[in-house]
Design a protein around this motif. Structure first.
Motif, PDB file in Angstrom:
ATOM      1  N   GLY A 131       0.761  -1.135  -0.048  1.00 50.67           N
ATOM      2  CA  GLY A 131      -0.075   0.050  -0.075  1.00 50.67           C
ATOM      3  C   GLY A 131       0.538   1.382  -0.167  1.00 50.67           C
ATOM      4  N   TRP A 132       2.008   1.157   0.795  1.00 53.51           N
ATOM      5  CA  TRP A 132       2.874   2.486   0.779  1.00 53.51           C
ATOM      6  C   TRP A 132       3.582   2.718  -0.433  1.00 53.51           C
ATOM      7  CZ3 TRP A 132       8.287   3.099  -0.109  1.00 53.51           C
ATOM      8  CH2 TRP A 132       8.694   4.120   0.546  1.00 53.51           C
ATOM      9  N   MET A 133       4.053   1.643  -1.187  1.00 57.99           N
ATOM     10  CA  MET A 133       4.606   1.741  -2.501  1.00 57.99           C
ATOM     11  C   MET A 133       3.428   2.154  -3.457  1.00 57.99           C
ATOM     12  SD  MET A 133       6.762  -1.978  -2.419  1.00 57.99           S
ATOM     13  CE  MET A 133       6.940  -2.124  -4.013  1.00 57.99           C
ATOM     14  N   LEU A 134       2.490   1.737  -3.548  1.00 62.12           N
ATOM     15  CA  LEU A 134       1.390   2.283  -4.316  1.00 62.12           C
ATOM     16  C   LEU A 134       1.123   3.717  -4.370  1.00 62.12           C
ATOM     17  CD1 LEU A 134      -0.353   1.261  -6.737  1.00 62.12           C
ATOM     18  CD2 LEU A 134      -2.284   0.978  -4.926  1.00 62.12           C
ATOM     19  N   ASP A 135       1.001   4.134  -3.218  1.00 58.28           N
ATOM     20  CA  ASP A 135       0.564   5.531  -2.999  1.00 58.28           C
ATOM     21  C   ASP A 135       1.760   6.386  -3.208  1.00 58.28           C
ATOM     22  OD1 ASP A 135      -1.925   5.084  -2.005  1.00 58.28           O
ATOM     23  OD2 ASP A 135      -1.348   5.076   0.133  1.00 58.28           O
ATOM     24  N   ARG A 136       3.156   6.032  -3.018  1.00 58.86           N
ATOM     25  CA  ARG A 136       4.303   6.655  -3.090  1.00 58.86           C
ATOM     26  C   ARG A 136       4.942   6.691  -4.816  1.00 58.86           C
ATOM     27  NH1 ARG A 136       7.585   9.094   0.085  1.00 58.86           N
ATOM     28  NH2 ARG A 136      10.008   9.412  -0.530  1.00 58.86           N
ATOM     29  N   TRP A 137       4.693   5.450  -5.173  1.00 62.28           N
ATOM     30  CA  TRP A 137       5.495   5.151  -6.609  1.00 62.28           C
ATOM     31  C   TRP A 137       4.433   5.029  -7.684  1.00 62.28           C
ATOM     32  CZ3 TRP A 137       9.175   0.725  -4.475  1.00 62.28           C
ATOM     33  CH2 TRP A 137      10.153   1.506  -3.611  1.00 62.28           C
ATOM     34  N   GLY A 138       3.486   4.646  -7.360  1.00 63.90           N
ATOM     35  CA  GLY A 138       2.342   4.716  -8.551  1.00 63.90           C
ATOM     36  C   GLY A 138       2.155   3.092  -9.121  1.00 63.90           C
ATOM     37  N   PHE A 139       1.285   2.957  -9.976  1.00 63.52           N
ATOM     38  CA  PHE A 139       1.024   1.747 -10.758  1.00 63.52           C
ATOM     39  C   PHE A 139       2.203   1.062 -11.287  1.00 63.52           C
ATOM     40  CE2 PHE A 139      -3.498   3.494 -11.866  1.00 63.52           C
ATOM     41  CZ  PHE A 139      -3.842   3.492 -10.295  1.00 63.52           C
ATOM     42  N   ARG A 140       2.850   1.894 -12.095  1.00 62.19           N
ATOM     43  CA  ARG A 140       3.872   1.094 -12.933  1.00 62.19           C
ATOM     44  C   ARG A 140       5.053   0.312 -12.094  1.00 62.19           C
ATOM     45  NH1 ARG A 140       5.402   4.792 -17.324  1.00 62.19           N
ATOM     46  NH2 ARG A 140       4.103   3.885 -18.550  1.00 62.19           N
ATOM     47  N   VAL A 141       5.643   1.182 -11.432  1.00 61.25           N
ATOM     48  CA  VAL A 141       6.889   0.586 -10.616  1.00 61.25           C
ATOM     49  C   VAL A 141       6.223  -0.537  -9.630  1.00 61.25           C
ATOM     50  CG1 VAL A 141       8.593   1.000  -8.712  1.00 61.25           C
ATOM     51  CG2 VAL A 141       8.053   2.593 -10.811  1.00 61.25           C
ATOM     52  N   THR A 142       5.327  -0.063  -8.761  1.00 61.39           N
ATOM     53  CA  THR A 142       4.772  -1.041  -7.666  1.00 61.39           C
ATOM     54  C   THR A 142       4.474  -2.453  -8.450  1.00 61.39           C
ATOM     55  OG1 THR A 142       4.127   0.874  -6.390  1.00 61.39           O
ATOM     56  CG2 THR A 142       3.354  -1.336  -6.076  1.00 61.39           C
TER      57      THR A 142
ATOM     58  N   ALA B 122      -6.109   9.724  -2.226  1.00 58.02           N
ATOM     59  CA  ALA B 122      -4.510  10.062  -2.173  1.00 58.02           C
ATOM     60  C   ALA B 122      -3.745   9.065  -1.110  1.00 58.02           C
ATOM     61  CB  ALA B 122      -4.265  11.579  -1.147  1.00 58.02           C
ATOM     62  N   HIS B 123      -4.602   8.432  -0.287  1.00 56.17           N
ATOM     63  CA  HIS B 123      -3.907   7.581   0.595  1.00 56.17           C
ATOM     64  C   HIS B 123      -4.561   5.940   0.458  1.00 56.17           C
ATOM     65  CE1 HIS B 123      -1.726  10.762   2.474  1.00 56.17           C
ATOM     66  NE2 HIS B 123      -3.137  11.286   2.596  1.00 56.17           N
ATOM     67  N   LEU B 124      -5.264   5.806  -0.615  1.00 57.33           N
ATOM     68  CA  LEU B 124      -6.135   4.779  -0.866  1.00 57.33           C
ATOM     69  C   LEU B 124      -5.271   3.417  -0.633  1.00 57.33           C
ATOM     70  CD1 LEU B 124      -8.767   3.430  -1.590  1.00 57.33           C
ATOM     71  CD2 LEU B 124      -8.031   3.419  -3.994  1.00 57.33           C
ATOM     72  N   GLY B 125      -4.000   3.229  -1.295  1.00 58.47           N
ATOM     73  CA  GLY B 125      -2.996   2.108  -1.146  1.00 58.47           C
ATOM     74  C   GLY B 125      -2.995   1.767   0.331  1.00 58.47           C
ATOM     75  N   ARG B 126      -2.724   2.403   1.248  1.00 62.40           N
ATOM     76  CA  ARG B 126      -2.481   2.291   2.506  1.00 62.40           C
ATOM     77  C   ARG B 126      -3.686   1.899   3.344  1.00 62.40           C
ATOM     78  NH1 ARG B 126       0.558   7.019   1.426  1.00 62.40           N
ATOM     79  NH2 ARG B 126       2.884   7.003   2.156  1.00 62.40           N
ATOM     80  N   ILE B 127      -4.791   2.645   2.849  1.00 62.75           N
ATOM     81  CA  ILE B 127      -6.203   2.173   3.445  1.00 62.75           C
ATOM     82  C   ILE B 127      -6.487   0.871   3.070  1.00 62.75           C
ATOM     83  CG2 ILE B 127      -8.574   2.914   3.678  1.00 62.75           C
ATOM     84  CD1 ILE B 127      -7.332   5.730   3.710  1.00 62.75           C
ATOM     85  N   GLN B 128      -6.439   0.492   1.797  1.00 64.72           N
ATOM     86  CA  GLN B 128      -6.910  -0.574   1.230  1.00 64.72           C
ATOM     87  C   GLN B 128      -5.959  -1.829   1.812  1.00 64.72           C
ATOM     88  OE1 GLN B 128      -8.914  -0.418  -1.918  1.00 64.72           O
ATOM     89  NE2 GLN B 128      -9.732  -2.377  -0.865  1.00 64.72           N
ATOM     90  N   SER B 129      -4.749  -1.544   2.070  1.00 63.35           N
ATOM     91  CA  SER B 129      -3.829  -2.590   2.489  1.00 63.35           C
ATOM     92  C   SER B 129      -4.187  -3.283   3.984  1.00 63.35           C
ATOM     93  CB  SER B 129      -2.345  -2.025   2.692  1.00 63.35           C
ATOM     94  OG  SER B 129      -2.181  -0.870   3.706  1.00 63.35           O
ATOM     95  N   VAL B 130      -4.594  -2.232   4.810  1.00 61.53           N
ATOM     96  CA  VAL B 130      -5.200  -2.716   6.001  1.00 61.53           C
ATOM     97  C   VAL B 130      -6.538  -3.423   5.818  1.00 61.53           C
ATOM     98  CG1 VAL B 130      -6.085  -1.992   8.412  1.00 61.53           C
ATOM     99  CG2 VAL B 130      -4.244  -0.754   7.597  1.00 61.53           C
ATOM    100  N   ALA B 131      -7.339  -2.983   4.856  1.00 58.30           N
ATOM    101  CA  ALA B 131      -8.685  -3.867   4.859  1.00 58.30           C
ATOM    102  C   ALA B 131      -8.304  -5.206   4.238  1.00 58.30           C
ATOM    103  CB  ALA B 131      -9.436  -2.924   3.725  1.00 58.30           C
ATOM    104  N   GLN B 132      -7.264  -5.283   3.058  1.00 54.27           N
ATOM    105  CA  GLN B 132      -6.940  -6.561   2.577  1.00 54.27           C
ATOM    106  C   GLN B 132      -6.446  -7.507   3.641  1.00 54.27           C
ATOM    107  OE1 GLN B 132      -7.458  -7.937  -0.215  1.00 54.27           O
ATOM    108  NE2 GLN B 132      -6.022  -9.688  -0.304  1.00 54.27           N
ATOM    109  N   MET B 133      -5.485  -6.883   4.557  1.00 56.72           N
ATOM    110  CA  MET B 133      -5.138  -7.821   5.642  1.00 56.72           C
ATOM    111  C   MET B 133      -6.152  -8.345   6.594  1.00 56.72           C
ATOM    112  SD  MET B 133      -2.378  -6.801   8.597  1.00 56.72           S
ATOM    113  CE  MET B 133      -3.620  -6.027   9.767  1.00 56.72           C
ATOM    114  N   LEU B 134      -7.174  -7.575   6.792  1.00 62.30           N
ATOM    115  CA  LEU B 134      -8.282  -8.230   7.596  1.00 62.30           C
ATOM    116  C   LEU B 134      -8.882  -9.332   7.013  1.00 62.30           C
ATOM    117  CD1 LEU B 134      -9.835  -4.741   8.930  1.00 62.30           C
ATOM    118  CD2 LEU B 134      -8.217  -6.232  10.113  1.00 62.30           C
ATOM    119  N   THR B 135      -9.048  -9.393   5.676  1.00 69.37           N
ATOM    120  CA  THR B 135      -9.753 -10.323   4.880  1.00 69.37           C
ATOM    121  C   THR B 135      -8.681 -11.356   4.794  1.00 69.37           C
ATOM    122  OG1 THR B 135      -9.064  -9.457   2.867  1.00 69.37           O
ATOM    123  CG2 THR B 135     -11.097  -8.529   3.825  1.00 69.37           C
TER     124      THR B 135
END
Length: 422
Positions: free
Chosen positions: A75-86, A346-359
Motif C-alpha cells: 500500500g505504501w509503495m502504491l501511494d508513493r510510486w504509482g502503478f507502473r513501478v509497484t 490520496a492514501h488509498l493504497g495504505r487504507i486498502q492494505s489494512v482492509a486486505q490484511m483483515l480479509t
C-alpha cells in the motif's frame, strides 16, 4: 499536454487500467489457496519435500498470516510510486519466487517460498490490483468500472482453473516453472509498459468545485472512523465464511444428506449467479447508498447461513446457494469500491492494505473455525449458525454508522448521502 498524452491519461484509458487490474488479480493465483490446490496432491507426493497433509495445512495457515504483513509495504509503495513501478516489481518478484519453488527441496525451503508466494501474491499484489480502479476513477464513476473489474476477475480465474486442472497429469515443478516464467517474462514487462498512474490532477477534481484532496483521509484518520471497522468487519466476515465453506463444501453438502455430485452442480450455479450479482451491484451502487447495499448483502448472508439448518430438499439447497452467490457478488463489488468512496484516493493504497490484511487473516481462520467445530460437535452447523447471527448483527449495525465526511462540504457522490426529503 499533447493530444496523444491526454488520451493516454484520460478517462478512456481507465478501461485499460481496469483490464490490467483484473489481470494483476488473476496473477495472484500461485499465492492463493485455489492456486496451490491445483498442485497440493502432487506436492504431498513429492518425496523431496517431506510433507504430510497435516503439516502442509499448518504451513499454509502460518504462511497466510505472515504473508498478510506484506499488505502494508504494498500500500505504501502504491501511494508513493504509482502503478507502473509497484505492479511490475511485485509481479516480477512473485515470478522469481514461483520459479524458485521448482528448485526447492526440504520443508524449510518450501515453507519460506510458500510464505513469499502468499505475501507477494495473495496480499501485496491483491492490494495493488484492488486499489488501481479506485485511484483512477473519480468517486461517482467507480461502481461500473468496479463491477466490470469483478466480472473480468471471475472469468479470468475460471479460465485459470480450467488451465490448471488440465495440467493435473504433469510434474508440478514444470507446470510452476512455466507459470513463474509467464509472470516474470511476460506480465511484469507488460505492466511496466501499460500501467500508467492516474494524473495527479484527477485526485483533486469534483463536480462541485471542491477539491477531493480536502476530503481525502489519511490511514490514521480512516482507522479512527467507525465506518472503516464496520465495513472491514462485514467484508472480512464474508471472507471467513466463504473460505471455510468453500474448503469443506462437499463435506457440508453430504452432512445435509445430499449426494457429492450436487456439490459440482452448485459450484457451477453460484459462479454464474456471482457474475450477475457483480454487474447488478455495480449498477445499484450508482443509485443506492453504499451502506444500504452492504446491509442488504449481510442480510442475505445471514439468511442463507441461518436457513441452512432447515435445508432438506434440493430446491431449498438451490435457494441457499443463490443467496450465497448473490451475497458474495455484492460483497466483492463493495469491497473493491467502498474504500475509495469513503476515504478518497490520496492514501488509498495504505487504507486498502489494512482492509486486505483483515480479509486475509479472516480467510485463514475460516477453515480452522469450521474444522474445529466439526471435530468438537460432529457437525458444521453450530459454526454456521453462529456466523449467521454475527452477520445479522452486522447487517443491523451498518445503517447506524455515520458515513465519513469533511466539514459541511457538498456531497461528492450520490451513493454516499441520502437524497434530500425536501
Amino acid at each position: 499536454m499533447t493530444r496523444q498524452t491526454a488520451a493516454s491519461n484520460g478517462p478512456a484509458y481507465g478501461w485499460v487500467i481496469v483490464a490490467l487490474a483484473a489481470l494483476a488479480m488473476i496473477a495472484t493465483l500461485p499465492g492463493r489457496t485455489h492456486g496451490l490446490g491445483m498442485i497440493t496432491e502432487r506436492l504431498l507426493a513429492d518425496s523431496s519435500l517431506h510433507l504430510d497433509r497435516q503439516g502442509f495445512g499448518q504451513i499454509n495457515f502460518w504462511a497466510t498470516l505472515i504473508g498478510a504483513l506484506f499488505c502494508f509495504p504494498a500500500g505504501w509503495m502504491l501511494d508513493r510510486w504509482g502503478f507502473r513501478v509497484t505492479l511490475s516489481l511485485i509481479v516480477g518478484l512473485l515470478g522469481l519466487v514461483v520459479i524458485s519453488m521448482t528448485y526447492a527441496t526440504g520443508v524449510m525451503a518450501f515453507t519460506l517460498l510458500i510464505t513469499l508466494t502468499r505475501g507477494l501474491g495473495q496480499s501485496a499484489l491483491s492490494v495493488v490490483s484492488i486499489s488501481m480502479t479506485g485511484k483512477w476513477f473519480r468517486r461517482a464513476q467507480l461502481p461500473l468500472p468496479t463491477a466490470v473489474y469483478s466480472i473480468l476477475v471471475s472469468i479470468g480465474f475460471m479460465a485459470a482453473f480450467y488451465w490448471g486442472y488440465g495440467q493435473s497429469g504433469r510434474d508440478w515443478r514444470s507446470q510452476w516453472f512455466e507459470l513463474g516464467g509467464l509472470l516474470l517474462v511476460v506480465l511484469a514487462p507488460l505492466f511496466a509498459i501499460l500501467a500508467k498512474s492516474a494524473p495527479a490532477a484527477r485526485h483533486n477534481e469534483t463536480e462541485h468545485g471542491i477539491t477531493e484532496g480536502e476530503t481525502d483521509y489519511t490511514l490514521k484518520e480512516a482507522l479512527a472512523t467507525p465506518a472503516f471497522w464496520i465495513f472491514g468487519l462485514a467484508t472480512s466476515l464474508y471472507g471467513l465464511v466463504s473460505s471455510g465453506i468453500s474448503l469443506f463444501n462437499e463435506s457440508l453438502i453430504v452432512e445435509l444428506g445430499f449426494n457429492k455430485s450436487v456439490y459440482y452442480q452448485l459450484t457451477t450455479m453460484t459462479t454464474g449467479i456471482g457474475l450477475l450479482s457483480n454487474l447488478t451491484t455495480g449498477w445499484l451502487a450508482t443509485r443506492v447508498r453504499i451502506s444500504t447495499l452492504a446491509s442488504a448483502a449481510m442480510t442475505l448472508l445471514a439468511s442463507a447461513l441461518l436457513g441452512l439448518q432447515f435445508v432438506n430438499s434440493f430446491p431449498a439447497l438451490v435457494t441457499y446457494a443463490v443467496a450465497m452467490g448473490v451475497a458474495g457478488g455484492m460483497v466483492t463489488v463493495l469491497f473493491f469500491t467502498i474504500w475509495a468512496q469513503l476515504f478518497g484516493q490520496a492514501h488509498l493504497g495504505r487504507i486498502q492494505s489494512v482492509a486486505q490484511m483483515l480479509t486475509v487473516i479472516a480467510s485463514a481462520l475460516g477453515p480452522v473455525v469450521l474444522a474445529e467445530i466439526k471435530v468438537r460437535h460432529g457437525s458444521y452447523l453450530p459454526a454456521i449458525i453462529s456466523l449467521g447471527l454475527i452477520a445479522a448483527v452486522v447487517a443491523v449495525t451498518i445503517p447506524l454508522i455515520p458515513i465519513p465526511r469533511r466539514h459541511a462540504q457538498p456531497r461528492i457522490s450520490p451513493v454516499l448521502e441520502p437524497a434530500s426529503s425536501t
